[in-house]
Motif scaffolding. Structure first.
Motif, PDB file in Angstrom:
ATOM      1  N   ARG A 142      38.862  40.813  47.084  1.00 45.55           N
ATOM      2  CA  ARG A 142      38.042  39.584  47.129  1.00 45.55           C
ATOM      3  C   ARG A 142      37.296  39.388  45.817  1.00 45.55           C
ATOM      4  N   GLU A 143      36.656  40.457  45.315  1.00 48.70           N
ATOM      5  CA  GLU A 143      35.886  40.350  44.079  1.00 48.70           C
ATOM      6  C   GLU A 143      36.761  39.979  42.886  1.00 48.70           C
ATOM      7  N   LYS A 167      39.468  38.197  42.917  1.00 46.75           N
ATOM      8  CA  LYS A 167      39.797  36.776  43.051  1.00 46.75           C
ATOM      9  C   LYS A 167      38.591  35.907  42.716  1.00 46.75           C
ATOM     10  N   GLU A 168      37.442  36.251  43.286  1.00 53.49           N
ATOM     11  CA  GLU A 168      36.240  35.449  43.063  1.00 53.49           C
ATOM     12  C   GLU A 168      35.842  35.419  41.592  1.00 53.49           C
ATOM     13  N   GLU A 169      35.822  36.591  40.959  1.00 51.77           N
ATOM     14  CA  GLU A 169      35.226  36.696  39.636  1.00 51.77           C
ATOM     15  C   GLU A 169      36.176  36.433  38.478  1.00 51.77           C
ATOM     16  N   ALA A 172      39.092  31.405  39.149  1.00 46.13           N
ATOM     17  CA  ALA A 172      37.983  32.114  39.789  1.00 46.13           C
ATOM     18  C   ALA A 172      37.213  31.163  40.693  1.00 46.13           C
ATOM     19  N   THR A 173      36.584  31.712  41.711  1.00 44.75           N
ATOM     20  CA  THR A 173      35.827  30.875  42.643  1.00 44.75           C
ATOM     21  C   THR A 173      34.324  30.963  42.407  1.00 44.75           C
ATOM     22  N   THR A 174      33.900  31.745  41.403  1.00 43.86           N
ATOM     23  CA  THR A 174      32.493  31.810  41.009  1.00 43.86           C
ATOM     24  C   THR A 174      32.438  31.665  39.492  1.00 43.86           C
TER      25      THR A 174
END
Length: 101
Positions: A12-13, A15-17, A63-65
């Motif tokens: 998850r991290e 993908k997010e970052e 990234a999502t963030t």
């Protein structure tokens, strides 16, 4: 996050970052460390360091963030040079003392 295991959190991290989709079967835990107090700093956590095989581009646009401003592929020597120049947080010292890849 609550309810996820270490592998799910690592995937998850990533993908997010940094916008990378990692495959669970390509990951392995290099080591696990329970931290309490290190050099006067209270952590009280468990750190799992994962290594994933990944052959692809990294695109922060995926990234999502917006936690990461810049990303690059580097070898161990390049990372050490930046670490020694105080460009990484001190807690990443384990990379040079405990990770042999």
């Amino acid at each position: 996050m609550k309810g996820e295991d270490s592998l799910q959190g690592a995937i998850r991290e990533a993908k997010e970052e940094v916008g990378v989709d990692l495959m669970p079967e390509n990951g392995q835990v290099l080591f696990t460390k329970t931290r309490k107090i290190i050099e006067g700093k209270i952590f009280n956590d468990i750190v799992d360091v994962w290594l994933f095989e990944y052959d692809g581009e990294v695109d922060l646009g995926n990234a999502t963030t917006d936690e990461v401003a810049q990303v690059a592929w580097m070898n161990r020597e390049q990372i050490k040079e930046l670490f020694d120049a105080n460009m990484f947080v001190d807690t990443l010292k384990y990379f040079f003392t405990e990770v042999n890849v």
